[in-house]
Motif scaffolding. Structure first.
Motif, mmCIF file in Angstrom:
data_model
loop_
_atom_site.group_PDB
_atom_site.id
_atom_site.type_symbol
_atom_site.label_atom_id
_atom_site.label_comp_id
_atom_site.label_asym_id
_atom_site.label_seq_id
_atom_site.Cartn_x
_atom_site.Cartn_y
_atom_site.Cartn_z
ATOM 1 N N ASP A 28 21.705 27.098 48.311
ATOM 2 C CA ASP A 28 20.605 26.620 49.149
ATOM 3 C C ASP A 28 21.079 26.367 50.580
ATOM 4 O OD1 ASP A 28 18.115 25.760 49.986
ATOM 5 O OD2 ASP A 28 18.324 23.755 49.120
ATOM 6 N N THR A 31 19.059 24.269 53.295
ATOM 7 C CA THR A 31 19.173 22.818 53.164
ATOM 8 C C THR A 31 20.554 22.344 53.618
ATOM 9 O OG1 THR A 31 17.605 22.810 51.340
ATOM 10 C CG2 THR A 31 19.044 20.884 51.549
ATOM 11 N N GLU A 35 21.885 19.703 57.088
ATOM 12 C CA GLU A 35 22.506 18.386 56.943
ATOM 13 C C GLU A 35 23.066 17.948 58.303
ATOM 14 O OE1 GLU A 35 25.380 18.778 53.805
ATOM 15 O OE2 GLU A 35 23.822 19.077 52.287
#
Length: 173
Positions: A28, A31, A35
């Motif tokens: 992923d 995502t 961060e």
């Protein structure tokens, strides 16, 4: 000389793309790249330059190919040459490059990137470097395998064409 370099360019580009697509989905990346610490270092996965990444891989493949050619006696004449090639790539290019790269010893010491994330990222680069070493070794040692030349050459062209078309159409990730 040209054969080793061209085969390396093709194999690097194909393995980079295939492993990248698999890991992009498994881990992923959209995502992970969003961060807080990572987004300060890495472009988002929908950035046009990131999407153009496969188009730059023939350049990297050329650089690898030149080194593979210079060390061809070690890499391609020995039965375990693929392993010597992979260990060389892993030790010099992944674990101990000249800068603090994610997943490298220096990266783990000198960056704020979380070590677990760096270790997970090693999955991609170790898998791709393994495939680069093994497939290039096999292809160079078996020039009579015309089907392999057609397969890898075709996939190489498709990758570059689809990447170019995606960028021209303002593709989305």
């Amino acid at each position: 000389m040209l054969t080793v370099i061209l085969k390396t360019i093709v194999v690097h580009t194909v393995t980079y793309f295939v492993v990248g697509i698999i890991v992009f989905n498994l881990l992923d990346y959209p995502t992970r790249f969003a961060e807080p610490i990572v987004r300060e270092l890495m472009r988002s996965t929908d950035d046009p330059l990131v999407m153009a990444g496969p188009l730059f891989q023939p350049i990297r493949g050329l650089l690898f190919g030149i080194v593979f050619y210079l060390l061809r006696e070690v890499f391609f004449t020995k039965t375990n040459g693929w392993l010597i090639l992979w260990v060389t790539l892993a030790f010099l290019g992944i674990f101990s490059p000249f800068g603090p790269v994610s997943g490298s010893i220096e990266g783990m010491v000198y960056t704020y990137l979380p070590i677990p994330g760096q270790l997970i990222g090693l999955i991609e680069v170790l898998a791709q470097s393994f495939l680069l070493a093994a497939v290039t070794f096999y292809w160079v040692r078996h020039p009579e395998k015309r089907w392999l030349s057609w397969l890898l050459g075709g996939v190489f062209v498709i990758i570059l064409l689809l990447t170019t078309l995606g960028l021209l159409m303002g593709g989305t990730a």
